[in-house]
Design a protein around this motif. Structure first.
Motif, short mmCIF file in Angstrom:
data_model
loop_
_atom_site.label_atom_id
_atom_site.label_comp_id
_atom_site.label_asym_id
_atom_site.label_seq_id
_atom_site.Cartn_x
_atom_site.Cartn_y
_atom_site.Cartn_z
N ASN A 1 0.88 -1.48 0.05
CA ASN A 1 0.08 -0.04 -0.14
C ASN A 1 0.97 1.41 -0.13
O ASN A 1 0.28 2.79 -0.77
N ILE A 2 2.34 1.08 0.49
CA ILE A 2 3.04 2.20 0.98
C ILE A 2 2.97 2.38 -0.64
O ILE A 2 3.68 3.49 -0.50
N ASN A 3 4.31 1.60 -1.63
CA ASN A 3 4.14 1.78 -2.77
C ASN A 3 3.83 1.98 -3.39
O ASN A 3 3.61 3.30 -4.31
N ARG A 4 2.00 2.13 -3.57
CA ARG A 4 0.93 2.73 -4.57
C ARG A 4 0.94 3.87 -4.10
O ARG A 4 0.68 4.72 -5.77
N ILE A 5 0.80 4.23 -2.83
CA ILE A 5 0.70 5.92 -2.69
C ILE A 5 1.64 6.75 -2.93
O ILE A 5 1.65 7.35 -3.90
N CYS A 6 3.04 6.26 -2.95
CA CYS A 6 3.95 6.94 -3.06
C CYS A 6 3.90 6.97 -4.76
O CYS A 6 4.70 8.36 -5.11
N MET A 7 3.83 5.62 -5.50
CA MET A 7 3.66 6.01 -6.79
C MET A 7 2.83 7.09 -7.65
O MET A 7 3.21 7.67 -8.26
N LEU A 8 1.49 7.73 -7.15
CA LEU A 8 0.55 8.49 -6.73
C LEU A 8 1.19 9.81 -6.21
O LEU A 8 0.28 10.49 -7.33
N PRO B 1 -1.27 17.45 -1.39
CA PRO B 1 -0.69 17.28 -0.06
C PRO B 1 -1.72 16.20 0.74
O PRO B 1 -1.26 15.29 1.68
N PRO B 2 -2.57 15.49 0.57
CA PRO B 2 -3.50 14.76 0.86
C PRO B 2 -2.77 13.20 0.65
O PRO B 2 -2.93 12.49 1.85
N LEU B 3 -1.97 13.23 -0.43
CA LEU B 3 -1.62 11.92 -0.70
C LEU B 3 0.32 12.04 -0.38
O LEU B 3 0.65 10.94 0.60
N PHE B 4 0.72 12.83 0.29
CA PHE B 4 1.68 13.40 1.12
C PHE B 4 1.36 12.65 2.27
O PHE B 4 1.94 12.64 3.28
N LEU B 5 0.12 13.13 3.30
CA LEU B 5 -0.37 13.01 4.76
C LEU B 5 -0.49 11.57 4.42
O LEU B 5 -0.32 10.17 5.69
N HIS B 6 -1.46 10.98 3.73
CA HIS B 6 -1.48 9.18 3.71
C HIS B 6 -0.11 8.54 3.16
O HIS B 6 0.42 8.11 4.12
N PHE B 7 1.16 8.75 2.72
CA PHE B 7 2.20 8.33 2.44
C PHE B 7 3.51 8.01 3.90
O PHE B 7 3.07 7.31 4.20
N ILE B 8 2.93 9.72 5.24
CA ILE B 8 3.60 9.67 5.97
C ILE B 8 2.79 8.90 7.18
O ILE B 8 3.52 7.42 7.60
N THR B 9 1.77 8.95 7.33
CA THR B 9 0.67 8.01 8.32
C THR B 9 1.14 6.60 7.76
O THR B 9 0.95 6.17 8.85
N SER B 10 1.04 6.66 6.59
CA SER B 10 1.50 4.99 6.87
C SER B 10 1.89 4.27 6.34
O SER B 10 3.21 3.38 7.04
N LEU C 1 4.88 5.60 8.63
CA LEU C 1 4.78 5.55 9.79
C LEU C 1 4.05 5.62 11.23
O LEU C 1 3.66 4.94 12.14
N ASN C 2 3.29 3.61 10.62
CA ASN C 2 1.62 3.22 10.84
C ASN C 2 1.00 4.16 11.78
O ASN C 2 1.31 3.90 13.25
N LEU C 3 0.53 5.07 11.85
CA LEU C 3 0.00 6.34 11.80
C LEU C 3 -1.36 6.03 11.91
O LEU C 3 -2.13 5.42 11.14
N LYS C 4 -2.56 6.11 12.96
CA LYS C 4 -3.99 5.85 12.30
C LYS C 4 -5.10 7.55 12.21
O LYS C 4 -5.01 7.94 13.45
N LYS C 5 -4.42 8.18 11.18
CA LYS C 5 -5.06 9.03 11.30
C LYS C 5 -6.32 9.41 9.82
O LYS C 5 -5.98 10.19 8.89
N ARG C 6 -7.27 7.93 9.85
CA ARG C 6 -7.91 7.42 8.77
C ARG C 6 -9.23 9.25 8.76
O ARG C 6 -9.23 9.78 7.48
N ASN C 7 -9.51 9.95 9.86
CA ASN C 7 -10.58 10.61 9.21
C ASN C 7 -10.03 12.30 8.90
O ASN C 7 -10.62 12.81 7.86
N LEU C 8 -8.68 12.03 8.69
CA LEU C 8 -8.29 14.00 8.54
C LEU C 8 -7.79 12.79 7.46
O LEU C 8 -7.75 13.82 6.49
#
Length: 718
Positions: free
Chosen positions: A31-38, A77-86, A88-95
């Motif tokens: 999943n991290i690799n797919r987000i990084c690709m996007l 911005p949202p893809l970078f946030l999604h990539f960082i949280t994934s 670091l294994n952070l639960k920021k689903r709502n954000l």
């Protein structure tokens, strides 16, 4: 037309697109690799329209391209946030969900005047977007979200350690550089006449992220690239843009393109890059010595240590030296070293620092998860990297065992394809990860340590072999003495038995009784002395250096060989120095030396011959006190051509015997820091001179063959 800006946009767009594909292909299921690709596709989708915008002259097309670039920009911005949280294994689903919804809102408004209402010339740009009211919200949300992402990265960087810390460091460095460039592109939108120089930094961001993926295994990618592939890639990335820039510069400044000159410039650049690699190591060493002295000393110490350990032959000292040096130079908190013990069937803990293992763990069986895995892969393993595959049962057992022995890094010590030891290191005091350079250095050290450990084992085996050979030689000497001693003991027993049979008949004869008691007492004392000497000689004992009376030891050995000498009617003549100093020796080993020389002398001496034993003391020119024991016989002598070979193992001129006696005797004397000399003349006899230092604690001096020969005449007649 801003040519550098166009080149920078095209370079950023191309590299981001290629990096996105590269990351995705390496692990399609991640999943991290797919987000990084996007994320990289979004950056690419933002960059290319900006490049095309500068190439068109039509205002309508320019407005379309400006709006087109924000299709990618609003999702950065949202893809970078999604990539960082994934990552670091952070639960920021709502954000994350909110940021995506907001980006969709910006996307829908993008092709209306509410987002970009027009384009205008500003600075060196022919067309630049004029923001609508929603664009201000987008700019604020972009800055807020990216700032929050960097706050998360900085927070985790301060808390993390090891490989994860290094991943965050490179990601943080690259993203700060890249997004500073991204922020600068907002300035002309708000009619601020400041050129967005930061845009050029976005290409650097892509390079840093690419480097961190290749060099430091960001996002679980383990890449092994051949040097040739890297060189080709660098040539394309450096020389193709350089060629384009060279031609454009000539067109702009000189109004004409000179292709020969361009070829010369590129050739010059190629030569400079080639020479750069040649002078880089020396320059790097000089810079490290001056600016990074501590790190340079760190590598220098470990490099020299890898050479020094080869000379250490004691296993315990070697293990202790390895542990102390690594913990000090690499600033490691805890360390341990396990070495293979075939007798115990596993790897035994031989040295450790700051580690207290349960009593059930000082031995790792050969089939345990950690030794089995290290034998299988034959490479250094890092617990943090293994944790990424903890779902695998094999790795789970390895990680658990590493945790038990408090190991962050386990280094296999391999010799001839077999695992002979395991070196374990904990975290560093600084909590920094073990870098690629650290692991390479430790791998080199492991190879050297494995050789040193193998040498130490061979040395220990050699010492054991010597001990077994000496014991065998001792038993052989006992075999020679046994028959004669049995006869020697039987004679007095026969006399005592005869006297006891006559005693009842002559019990009243006082003279007979006194005579019987004297004879019986003397014979019993003689038998007791013979048996005591025999038992002491036969009893194995650990080497023990103590001050001994050499004259007394000689008397015991003469008693043991008395039967052999009587058989041939050989006279033993003793000429002892009554003031002879006591000598620090191992009593049992020196007995073996004297017995070997005496038995050889008896064998070489004909009937009615004599053996003369003398003791004397002397001092060497250095002042070191010695004791000399001379054994001279009247035997057949030794041919001159054999004098240099008699101390070689298995050399003998006799039809019987192993040829080890003199070799073992010579080794024992050398172990006592002494030496043996021989003089012989055929048909006249031989003389053996055993020279022993009085005290082995005297400052050691190397005794050369020349020194031996020089001292020979002095010591004989002194």
């Amino acid at each position: 037309m801003d040519t550098p800006y166009i080149i920078s946009c095209s370079l950023t767009g191309t590299l981001s697109f290629l990096l996105g594909i590269f990351v995705y292909l390496k692990n399609k299921k991640s999943n991290i690799n797919r987000i990084c690709m996007l994320l990289n596709f979004s950056i690419s989708a933002w960059s290319w329209p900006l490049c095309l915008r500068e190439l068109v002259n039509d205002k309508t097309i320019a407005l379309f391209l400006v709006r087109l670039c924000y299709i990618g920009a609003v999702f950065i911005p949202p893809l970078f946030l999604h990539f960082i949280t994934s990552l670091l294994n952070l639960k920021k689903r709502n954000l994350i969900l909110f940021s995506y919804i907001l980006s969709v809102f910006f996307l829908l408004s993008n092709f209306t005047p509410l987002f970009i209402k027009d384009v205008r010339p500003i600075l060196s740009f022919k067309f630049y977007g004029v923001p609508g009211p929603i664009f201000y919200i987008y700019a604020i949300s972009f800055i807020a979200l990216i700032t929050y992402c960097h706050y998360i990265l900085i927070t985790f960087f301060n808390k993390s350690q090891g490989q994860k810390r290094n991943q965050i460091k490179y990601l943080l460095l690259g993203s700060i550089i890249g997004f500073i460039g991204g922020f600068s592109t907002f300035l002309p939108n708000f009619n601020l006449k400041i050129f967005p120089f930061g845009f050029y930094l976005i290409s650097i961001y892509v390079f840093i992220i690419t480097y961190s993926i290749i060099k430091h295994q960001l996002m679980d990618i383990n890449i092994i690239l051949k040097k040739g592939t890297i060189y080709i890639l660098l040539t394309i990335l450096l020389f193709v843009p350089a060629s384009i820039l060279s031609l454009l510069a000539q067109k702009i400044f000189l109004r004409d393109i000179h292709y020969v000159f361009s070829a010369f410039i590129l050739l010059l650049l190629f030569c400079v890059s080639y020479l750069f690699n040649k002078i880089k190591p020396r320059t790097e060493k000089v810079v490290e010595k001056i600016l990074f002295k501590d790190k340079y000393n760190y590598y220098d110490i470990l490099s020299r240590f890898s050479k020094d350990i080869i000379s250490i032959l004691d296993m315990k000292s070697l293990a202790k030296r390895i542990i102390e040096t690594i913990t000090q130079t690499m600033k490691v908190q805890k360390a341990s070293i396990f070495l293979l013990n075939d007798e115990k069937g596993g790897f035994e803990l031989v040295e450790s620092k700051n580690i207290k293992l349960p009593s059930s763990h000082p031995l790792l069986s050969k089939g345990a998860p950690l030794p089995h895995y290290l034998q299988k892969i034959g490479e250094i393993i890092v617990k943090e990297e293994l944790a990424k595959g903890i779902h695998l049962s094999e790795l789970k057992g390895v990680i658990q065992q590493m945790e038990t022995i408090e190991a962050e890094v386990s280094i296999p010590l391999i010799s001839k394809g077999h695992l002979i030891g395991i070196l374990n290191l904990s975290h560093k005091f600084s909590k920094d990860f073990y870098s690629h350079e650290d692991l390479e250095l430790l791998n080199t050290l492991a190879n050297q340590a494995a050789i040193a450990i193998e040498n130490a084992r061979l040395y220990e085996d050699l010492k054991k072999s010597k001990s077994y050979i000496r014991r065998a030689d001792r038993l052989a000497s006992l075999g020679t003495l046994t028959a004669g001693l049995a006869h020697e003991i039987r004679n007095p027993l026969v006399a005592i038995k005869t006297l006891t049979q006559l005693l009842p008949e002559r019990l009243d004869d006082e003279e007979f009784r006194n005579h019987f008691l004297n004879i019986a007492s003397g014979e019993v004392d003689r038998i007791s002395s013979l048996l005591n000497e025999l038992l002491e000689f036969a009893r194995p004992s650990d080497p023990k250096l103590e001050f001994e009376d050499i004259n007394h030891i000689l008397d015991g050995m003469i008693l043991l060989i008395s039967t052999e000498s009587k058989k041939k009617q050989i006279q033993i003549i003793k000429q002892y120095d009554p003031e002879l100093p006591r000598v620090k020796v191992d009593r049992e080993q020196i007995k073996q030396v004297f017995l070997n020389i005496l038995l050889n002398a008896i064998e070489a001496t004909p009937e009615n011959g004599e053996i003369r034993i003398k003791t004397r003391s002397f001092k060497k020119p250095s002042g070191e006190p010695y004791v000399q024991i001379e054994f001279t016989d009247t035997g057949c002598g030794i041919p001159s051509e054999y004098l240099e070979e008699i101390f070689n193992p298995f050399f003998t001129t006799k039809t019987t015997g192993s040829g080890l006696g003199l070799s073992i005797s010579n080794q024992i004397v050398q172990d006592h820091r002494g030496y043996i000399m021989v003089e012989s003349e055929e048909k006249k006899g031989s003389s053996f001179y055993v020279n022993l230092p009085v005290n082995q604690d005297y400052p050691k001096r190397r005794i050369s063959d020349l020194e031996n020969r020089t001292q020979k005449n002095i010591s004989i007649f002194e």
